[in-house]
Design a protein around this motif. Sequence first.
Motif, PDB file in Angstrom:
ATOM      1  N   TYR A  34       0.834  -1.209   0.000  1.00  6.19           N
ATOM      2  CA  TYR A  34       0.000   0.000   0.000  1.00  6.19           C
ATOM      3  C   TYR A  34       0.865   1.253   0.000  1.00  6.19           C
ATOM      4  O   TYR A  34       1.953   1.278   0.575  1.00  6.19           O
ATOM      5  N   TYR A  36       0.223   5.243   1.140  1.00  3.87           N
ATOM      6  CA  TYR A  36      -0.643   6.237   1.750  1.00  3.87           C
ATOM      7  C   TYR A  36       0.076   7.581   1.748  1.00  3.87           C
ATOM      8  O   TYR A  36       1.309   7.643   1.731  1.00  3.87           O
ATOM      9  N   LEU A  46      -5.392   6.762   1.394  1.00  3.22           N
ATOM     10  CA  LEU A  46      -4.921   5.656   0.568  1.00  3.22           C
ATOM     11  C   LEU A  46      -4.744   6.121  -0.869  1.00  3.22           C
ATOM     12  O   LEU A  46      -5.649   6.707  -1.461  1.00  3.22           O
ATOM     13  N   TYR A  49      -2.975   0.402  -3.861  1.00  4.07           N
ATOM     14  CA  TYR A  49      -2.692  -0.850  -3.188  1.00  4.07           C
ATOM     15  C   TYR A  49      -2.500  -1.927  -4.239  1.00  4.07           C
ATOM     16  O   TYR A  49      -2.951  -1.793  -5.385  1.00  4.07           O
ATOM     17  N   LEU A  90       3.758   7.155   2.982  1.00  2.00           N
ATOM     18  CA  LEU A  90       3.989   5.945   3.765  1.00  2.00           C
ATOM     19  C   LEU A  90       3.686   4.712   2.935  1.00  2.00           C
ATOM     20  O   LEU A  90       2.637   4.620   2.304  1.00  2.00           O
TER      21      LEU A  90
ATOM     22  N   GLY B  43       5.946   6.284  10.944  1.00  2.00           N
ATOM     23  CA  GLY B  43       4.796   5.559  10.431  1.00  2.00           C
ATOM     24  C   GLY B  43       3.966   4.984  11.566  1.00  2.00           C
ATOM     25  O   GLY B  43       4.467   4.753  12.667  1.00  2.00           O
ATOM     26  N   ALA B  97      -8.851  -1.764   1.409  1.00  2.00           N
ATOM     27  CA  ALA B  97      -7.696  -1.412   2.243  1.00  2.00           C
ATOM     28  C   ALA B  97      -8.187  -0.550   3.402  1.00  2.00           C
ATOM     29  O   ALA B  97      -9.326  -0.115   3.430  1.00  2.00           O
ATOM     30  N   LEU B  98      -7.303  -0.334   4.350  1.00  2.00           N
ATOM     31  CA  LEU B  98      -7.691   0.395   5.554  1.00  2.00           C
ATOM     32  C   LEU B  98      -8.079   1.834   5.244  1.00  2.00           C
ATOM     33  O   LEU B  98      -7.396   2.534   4.495  1.00  2.00           O
TER      34      LEU B  98
END
Lengths: 116, 110
Positions: A34, A36, A46, A49, A90, B43, B97-98
């Motif tokens: 992923y 971000y 996001l 992914y 990230l 992070g 995804a989150l």
Amino acid sequence: SQTIHQWPATLVQPVGSPLSLECTVEGTSNPNLYWYRQAAGRGLQLLFYSVGIGQISSEVPQNLSASRPQDRQFILSSKKLLLSDSGFYLCAWSVGQGQTRGNGYTFGSGTRLTVV
Amino acid sequence: SQKIEQNSEALNIQEGKTATLTCNYTNYSPAYLQWYRQDPGRGPVFLLLIRENEKEKRKERLKVTFDTTLKQSLFHITASQPADSATYLCADTGRRALTFGSGTRLQVQP
């Protein structure tokens, strides 16, 4: 044990310049990967992914792109940066096999990008 | 679409007290809710995951509850310490995804 590497830690780039951020994971196979972005004082957004090599899903249409040339490598790119691309980027991974739910994510240490 | 809402105001508590952080979701009940800790310039770090059919989950001084009626998860840190000072993020697994809330900053005063 699994580790995630992300570089560079900080980057200052002029508007209109290209971008390439790299993320690699060690100690696991077929991870979900992923990207971000976090703006100052904000939550994580996001961007992309991937559940496998060459499989990229984009969440936010913009001038960024992502690629996964190898199982444990994830690259974020841009051909021409905008001021609005500044932020904290990230990379993260989670257990794969196509299962994106129910597993905690492990994040890299991030790249602080400033576009000037 | 699903929104994860956390109190944007910082929470200041005294050392030794219990910190309670709130996470609300607006739409469907998440199958899983996750909690992360994020320190400045770093992070997020995964702390706990709670499933929809679990009402409570514990890990050392941490406790998470999940109330599908209230559409809310509470995150508790008992016997808080200055080292617990950080931003805590709630996340829903979403469809792929989150999806993260914006986080609540916790400051534990000695």
